[in-house]
Scaffold this active site. Structure first.
Site, PDB file in Angstrom:
ATOM      1  CD  GLU A 199     -52.738   9.871  14.881  1.00 20.08           C
ATOM      2  OE1 GLU A 199     -51.771  10.143  15.640  1.00 20.08           O
ATOM      3  OE2 GLU A 199     -53.566  10.717  14.509  1.00 20.08           O
TER       4      GLU A 199
ATOM      5  CE  LYS B 191     -47.298  18.008  11.449  1.00 20.49           C
ATOM      6  NZ  LYS B 191     -48.301  19.118  11.409  1.00 20.49           N
TER       7      LYS B 191
ATOM      8  CG  ASN C  41     -47.653  22.426  13.017  1.00 18.20           C
ATOM      9  OD1 ASN C  41     -47.209  21.422  12.475  1.00 18.20           O
ATOM     10  ND2 ASN C  41     -48.923  22.566  13.332  1.00 18.20           N
TER      11      ASN C  41
ATOM     12  CG  HIS D 116     -49.239  14.176  14.034  1.00 14.03           C
ATOM     13  ND1 HIS D 116     -50.501  14.683  13.800  1.00 14.03           N
ATOM     14  CD2 HIS D 116     -49.422  12.940  14.562  1.00 14.03           C
ATOM     15  CE1 HIS D 116     -51.406  13.777  14.169  1.00 14.03           C
ATOM     16  NE2 HIS D 116     -50.776  12.703  14.636  1.00 14.03           N
TER      17      HIS D 116
ATOM     18  CE1 TYR E   8     -52.557  15.473  10.229  1.00 14.65           C
ATOM     19  CE2 TYR E   8     -51.089  15.479   8.341  1.00 14.65           C
ATOM     20  CZ  TYR E   8     -51.320  15.729   9.685  1.00 14.65           C
ATOM     21  OH  TYR E   8     -50.315  16.234  10.462  1.00 14.65           O
TER      22      TYR E   8
HETATM   23  N1  UDP Z   1     -53.162  22.961   9.626  1.00 16.02           N
HETATM   24  C1  UDP Z   1     -53.011  23.936   8.653  1.00 16.02           C
HETATM   25  N2  UDP Z   1     -53.843  25.037   8.699  1.00 16.02           N
HETATM   26  C2  UDP Z   1     -54.796  25.194   9.651  1.00 16.02           C
HETATM   27  C3  UDP Z   1     -54.939  24.195  10.633  1.00 16.02           C
HETATM   28  C4  UDP Z   1     -54.105  23.084  10.583  1.00 16.02           C
HETATM   29  O1  UDP Z   1     -52.162  23.831   7.788  1.00 16.02           O
HETATM   30  O2  UDP Z   1     -55.513  26.217   9.635  1.00 16.02           O
HETATM   31  C5  UDP Z   1     -52.282  21.780   9.586  1.00 16.02           C
HETATM   32  C6  UDP Z   1     -51.208  21.833  10.661  1.00 16.02           C
HETATM   33  O3  UDP Z   1     -50.003  21.321  10.113  1.00 16.02           O
HETATM   34  C7  UDP Z   1     -51.752  20.911  11.725  1.00 16.02           C
HETATM   35  C8  UDP Z   1     -52.469  19.853  10.892  1.00 16.02           C
HETATM   36  O4  UDP Z   1     -53.042  20.605   9.825  1.00 16.02           O
HETATM   37  O5  UDP Z   1     -50.711  20.393  12.520  1.00 16.02           O
HETATM   38  C9  UDP Z   1     -53.555  19.080  11.598  1.00 16.02           C
HETATM   39  O6  UDP Z   1     -54.450  20.002  12.184  1.00 16.02           O
HETATM   40  P1  UDP Z   1     -54.978  19.782  13.672  1.00 16.02           P
HETATM   41  O7  UDP Z   1     -56.105  20.729  13.887  1.00 16.02           O
HETATM   42  O8  UDP Z   1     -55.257  18.339  13.898  1.00 16.02           O
HETATM   43  O9  UDP Z   1     -53.740  20.282  14.549  1.00 16.02           O
HETATM   44  P2  UDP Z   1     -52.722  19.477  15.490  1.00 16.02           P
HETATM   45  O10 UDP Z   1     -53.468  18.308  16.070  1.00 16.02           O
HETATM   46  O11 UDP Z   1     -51.568  19.067  14.614  1.00 16.02           O
HETATM   47  O12 UDP Z   1     -52.309  20.479  16.538  1.00 16.02           O
HETATM   48 MG    MG Z   2     -54.624  16.854  15.156  1.00 14.61          MG
END
Ligand code: UDP
Ligand code: MG
Length: 136
Positions: A129, A12, A115, A118, A52
């Site tokens: 994807e 990212k 974070n 992805h 997303y």
């Molecule tokens: N995210 C965020 N705030 C939150 C939860 C998620 O900004 O409270 C963002 C974060 O960058 C995350 C992405 O949204 O990686 C997608 O969320 P998901 O729950 O799918 O997490 P991941 O699969 O990336 O662990």
């Molecule tokens: Mg996810």
């Protein structure tokens, strides 16, 4: 029976900006992943919204799409036995503060939104994807 799978990884903007791409790729390679294809791109907000879409009702959706389209990213197809699950394990929890020692997010993640990586969350979504970014 071995189950060689492909999964999609994205380095990212926060990680590309800090030049962490080589270190992150090294972690994948050291953990037995093969980087089958990769490209550095920047996407439009509309593409981020499509990518997303599953999160479109979440309060963080707009910021998330602004963020993913805010700078260069590196999209990669990773291959390994049970790659989807193995990548989720190597990435660590969504919130870097909760991520296990030795995971990418523990090591490099800044916050729950920045974070660093992805990873696809199921074999079905991995196919969708991969096709999203590598459809030519
Ligand atoms: N995210 C965020 N705030 C939150 C939860 C998620 O900004 O409270 C963002 C974060 O960058 C995350 C992405 O949204 O990686 C997608 O969320 P998901 O729950 O799918 O997490 P991941 O699969 O990336 O662990
Ligand atoms: Mg996810």
């Amino acid at each position: 029976m071995s189950n060689v799978e492909k999964t999609l990884s994205i380095i990212k903007p926060d990680a590309v900006e800090r030049n962490l791409d080589d270190q992150i790729k090294e972690m994948y390679i050291n953990n037995g992943f093969k980087i089958v294809q990769e490209k550095k791109i920047q996407i439009e907000k509309l593409e981020a919204e499509k990518f997303y879409k599953v999160h479109e009702t979440k309060p963080f959706y707009n910021e998330l799409c602004n963020y993913l389209s805010s700078g260069p990213i590196i999209v990669m197809i990773l291959e390994k036995v049970n790659a989807v699950l193995a990548n989720r394990e190597l990435m660590g929890s969504t919130n870097p503060k909760e991520a296990r020692e030795g995971t990418i997010r523990k090591k490099f993640g800044i916050s729950i939104d920045k974070n660093s990586v992805h990873g696809s969350d199921s074999p079905e979504n991995a196919k969708i994807e991969i096709d999203f970014f590598f459809n030519d």
